[in-house]
Design a protein around this motif. Structure first.
Motif, mmCIF file in Angstrom:
data_model
loop_
_atom_site.group_PDB
_atom_site.id
_atom_site.type_symbol
_atom_site.label_atom_id
_atom_site.label_comp_id
_atom_site.label_asym_id
_atom_site.label_seq_id
_atom_site.Cartn_x
_atom_site.Cartn_y
_atom_site.Cartn_z
ATOM 1 N N SER A 18 0.994 -1.317 0.071
ATOM 2 C CA SER A 18 0.030 -0.035 -0.054
ATOM 3 C C SER A 18 0.838 1.219 -0.193
ATOM 4 O O SER A 18 0.422 2.304 -0.379
ATOM 5 N N PHE A 19 2.073 1.206 0.375
ATOM 6 C CA PHE A 19 2.910 2.386 0.526
ATOM 7 C C PHE A 19 3.921 2.748 -0.768
ATOM 8 O O PHE A 19 4.643 1.258 -0.991
ATOM 9 N N VAL A 22 8.394 7.778 -3.344
ATOM 10 C CA VAL A 22 8.768 8.161 -4.891
ATOM 11 C C VAL A 22 10.180 9.255 -4.529
ATOM 12 O O VAL A 22 10.191 9.952 -3.512
ATOM 13 N N GLN A 23 11.307 8.825 -5.259
ATOM 14 C CA GLN A 23 12.429 9.759 -4.980
ATOM 15 C C GLN A 23 12.416 11.141 -5.674
ATOM 16 O O GLN A 23 11.555 11.291 -6.320
ATOM 17 N N GLN A 24 13.217 11.902 -4.830
ATOM 18 C CA GLN A 24 13.244 13.440 -5.309
ATOM 19 C C GLN A 24 13.558 13.344 -6.614
ATOM 20 O O GLN A 24 14.576 12.699 -7.066
ATOM 21 N N GLY A 25 12.934 14.312 -7.436
ATOM 22 C CA GLY A 25 13.527 14.584 -8.975
ATOM 23 C C GLY A 25 12.525 13.699 -9.695
ATOM 24 O O GLY A 25 12.760 13.745 -10.908
ATOM 25 N N THR A 26 11.530 12.917 -9.207
ATOM 26 C CA THR A 26 10.775 11.958 -10.060
ATOM 27 C C THR A 26 9.336 11.931 -9.617
ATOM 28 O O THR A 26 9.080 12.600 -8.470
ATOM 29 N N VAL A 27 8.615 11.550 -10.496
ATOM 30 C CA VAL A 27 6.939 11.591 -10.144
ATOM 31 C C VAL A 27 6.822 10.085 -10.418
ATOM 32 O O VAL A 27 7.400 9.418 -11.537
ATOM 33 N N MET A 40 1.772 10.674 -8.223
ATOM 34 C CA MET A 40 2.375 10.478 -6.998
ATOM 35 C C MET A 40 3.726 11.353 -6.941
ATOM 36 O O MET A 40 4.435 11.279 -7.813
ATOM 37 N N ARG A 41 3.623 12.212 -5.784
ATOM 38 C CA ARG A 41 4.718 13.267 -5.663
ATOM 39 C C ARG A 41 5.875 12.747 -5.019
ATOM 40 O O ARG A 41 5.808 11.611 -4.316
ATOM 41 N N PRO A 42 7.189 13.288 -5.178
ATOM 42 C CA PRO A 42 8.079 12.686 -3.996
ATOM 43 C C PRO A 42 7.724 12.651 -2.822
ATOM 44 O O PRO A 42 6.982 13.381 -2.001
ATOM 45 N N GLY A 43 8.150 11.396 -2.044
ATOM 46 C CA GLY A 43 7.925 11.172 -0.680
ATOM 47 C C GLY A 43 7.152 9.760 -0.483
ATOM 48 O O GLY A 43 7.211 8.997 -1.305
ATOM 49 N N LEU A 44 6.537 9.579 0.742
ATOM 50 C CA LEU A 44 6.164 8.272 0.949
ATOM 51 C C LEU A 44 4.274 8.447 0.429
ATOM 52 O O LEU A 44 3.616 9.654 1.130
#
Length: 317
Positions: A18-19, A22-27, A40-44
């Motif tokens: 479910s989680f 997403v790494q920074q600099g990517t979507v 989905m934006r960078p982060g959890l």
């Protein structure tokens, strides 16, 4: 107890699925049963297991691509280009991300389309230019490519950041001919400069010589005038002296010929002193001396005939 372990494992697996990180600099592009759902934006981030899937992770960082290709000018010269292309996703908006995710089948297809589009734009521009002008048109080529590609790349979800033409070269034979043209142009320019310098030098020399001649002529003119005035004054003074001497001799009942005889002897003395070795022949006979004295007496009569010019005053009876 084993019955409880299975549900816990299933729950843990569901939570794990479910989680999404997403790494920074990517979507990340999320689809449901193959249809676009969201980004989905960078982060959890959280997604519904077994329903939502990560279709593609897209980098929103700048990318670079090196190009090497050939173009032909309007005068049929081959031009070799080495270029670097810098591009990136247009923005982080949903529409741009969707275009990047779904316009091309894969990354290779995108690269092929991008390279061919840039090469075609540059070849179109170069085909309208002559060989000699291409090297000085780097800025114009880049501006032309950006103008032609902006709309196309925007429809793909990208935009062109920079295009650097690192190297523009010609075939070896053309390079040699261009070197000859440059060398001949430099030689012609050097010859023209040398000719201009020589012309200026000759002109200045002629002007200086003309000014010197003019100055010398003016000086000679003044000197001649002064010499003429000096000779005239000398003759006037001699005439006055002779007239005065003759008048004195006449008033004392003496023969004026003594004055002319004295002038004759003084002239002979002057010839001897100033002759500098030159031979002067004079008639020393009585007839010659008498003739010379008569000529001197005739010269003395000239002022008297012309009026008051320094001669003795004329007596009236």
């Amino acid at each position: 107890m084993p019955f409880l372990l299975v549900p816990l494992l299933l729950l843990g697996l569901l939570l794990f699925l479910s989680f999404v990180v997403v790494q920074q600099g990517t979507v990340a592009v999320i689809t449901i049963f193959g249809k676009y759902q969201r980004i989905m934006r960078p982060g959890l981030n959280f997604k519904i297991p077994f329903i939502e899937f990560v279709y593609k992770r897209i980098s929103i960082q700048n990318r670079s691509l090196e190009l090497q290709f050939q173009a032909i000018t309007s005068d049929q010269a081959n031009v070799n280009f080495k270029a670097m292309l810098v591009y990136a996703v247009l923005n982080h908006e949903e529409e741009a991300i969707k275009n990047v995710a779904f316009k091309f089948v894969d990354e290779m297809s995108l690269m092929q389309a991008l390279v061919r589009t840039v090469e075609g734009s540059i070849r179109t521009f170069v085909a309208t230019q002559r060989q000699a002008a291409v090297l000085s048109l780097r800025g114009e080529i880049v501006a032309h490519v950006k103008e032609q590609l902006d709309a196309t790349l925007e429809s793909w979800g990208y935009h062109l950041i920079d295009l650097q033409l690192n190297d523009i070269t010609f075939d070896e034979e053309i390079i040699r001919s261009m070197a000859k043209v440059v060398a001949s142009s430099n030689l012609r320019a050097a010859a023209e400069n040398e000719g201009q310098a020589l012309l200026i030098t000759k002109t200045k020399a002629a002007e200086a010589e003309g000014n010197a001649i003019k100055i010398a002529a003016e000086a000679e003119k003044v000197a001649a005038q002064l010499r003429g005035q000096g000779v005239a004054l000398f003759r006037e003074e001699v005439t006055k002296g002779m007239a005065h001497a003759v008048q004195e001799l006449t008033e004392n009942n003496l023969d004026p010929s003594l004055v002319y005889f004295s002038m004759w002897t003084e002239a002979i003395k002057h010839f001897a002193e100033q002759g500098k070795g030159n031979v002067i022949f004079l008639d020393g006979s009585n007839e010659g001396m008498q003739k010379s004295i008569q000529q001197l007496m005739a010269m003395q009569q000239l002022p008297a005939a012309g009026g008051p010019a320094g001669g003795p005053p004329q007596r009236r009876s």
